[in-house]
Design a protein around this motif. Sequence first.
Motif, PDB file in Angstrom:
ATOM      1  N   ASP A 179       5.012   5.370 -10.367  1.00  0.00           N
ATOM      2  CA  ASP A 179       3.850   4.748 -11.008  1.00  0.00           C
ATOM      3  C   ASP A 179       4.054   3.247 -11.161  1.00  0.00           C
ATOM      4  OD1 ASP A 179       1.401   4.488 -12.184  1.00  0.00           O
ATOM      5  OD2 ASP A 179       1.883   5.602 -13.991  1.00  0.00           O
ATOM      6  N   VAL A 185       3.486   2.505  -4.402  1.00  0.00           N
ATOM      7  CA  VAL A 185       3.595   3.763  -5.137  1.00  0.00           C
ATOM      8  C   VAL A 185       4.340   4.814  -4.311  1.00  0.00           C
ATOM      9  CG1 VAL A 185       2.275   5.667  -6.175  1.00  0.00           C
ATOM     10  CG2 VAL A 185       1.537   3.308  -6.497  1.00  0.00           C
ATOM     11  N   THR A 229      -3.522   2.599  -9.735  1.00  0.00           N
ATOM     12  CA  THR A 229      -3.186   4.020  -9.617  1.00  0.00           C
ATOM     13  C   THR A 229      -4.152   4.962 -10.325  1.00  0.00           C
ATOM     14  OG1 THR A 229      -1.692   3.895 -11.507  1.00  0.00           O
ATOM     15  CG2 THR A 229      -0.721   3.587  -9.314  1.00  0.00           C
ATOM     16  N   THR A 265      -3.773   5.673  -3.712  1.00  0.00           N
ATOM     17  CA  THR A 265      -3.737   4.481  -4.562  1.00  0.00           C
ATOM     18  C   THR A 265      -4.718   3.466  -3.987  1.00  0.00           C
ATOM     19  OG1 THR A 265      -1.452   4.845  -5.206  1.00  0.00           O
ATOM     20  CG2 THR A 265      -2.271   2.592  -5.383  1.00  0.00           C
ATOM     21  N   ARG A 283       6.545   9.555  -5.550  1.00  0.00           N
ATOM     22  CA  ARG A 283       5.652   8.481  -5.983  1.00  0.00           C
ATOM     23  C   ARG A 283       6.225   7.836  -7.242  1.00  0.00           C
ATOM     24  NH1 ARG A 283       2.654  12.609  -3.961  1.00  0.00           N
ATOM     25  NH2 ARG A 283       1.103  12.049  -2.424  1.00  0.00           N
TER      26      ARG A 283
END
Length: 157
Positions: free
Chosen positions: A106, A47, A91, A68, A104
């Motif tokens: 996802d 991430v 996440t 995470t 970051r």
Amino acid sequence: MKGAYLRRRLFVGWDGWPISIGPDSQMSLEVIDRHSEALFEFLWCPVCGQEVFTHIPFEGVFCKNCNTQVELQESRETRGYEEAVLACFNTTTTWNLHVDEKLRRDLPDGSARVKILGAPGAYKVDWWSPEPGEDWEPVERGEFDDVEEPDEVSHLA
């Protein structure tokens, strides 16, 4: 009458002697390291790209940078390697994921898995699930190292 109440609450063993309910001085807690320190040195967060993880007892292992969660599982298939591990990233606990797209990335549907094969000092990635492609690529190790987090985002963690 007061003594009778206390006797009913007293726990006794099969021999009639009271049982200790508190901590036992002869009891010890054994720590089992299931995964080597070298595995955590190889592992990085897909991430944010950082390599530092922290363990919170009874909660799990989390990326120290973005929070995470990662869960390690031994793989059923080792193919002759000393270690075969599935690292499952999630996440749901990640900080600032919705506003911090420059730092970051996802994961598809909030989770991804990577299979790592090898031995300390010689680990390699076997596969990612879902497979990286046009829709998703894991953040590479250190990819965002030179990018500063904006002040308006850092306070949201």
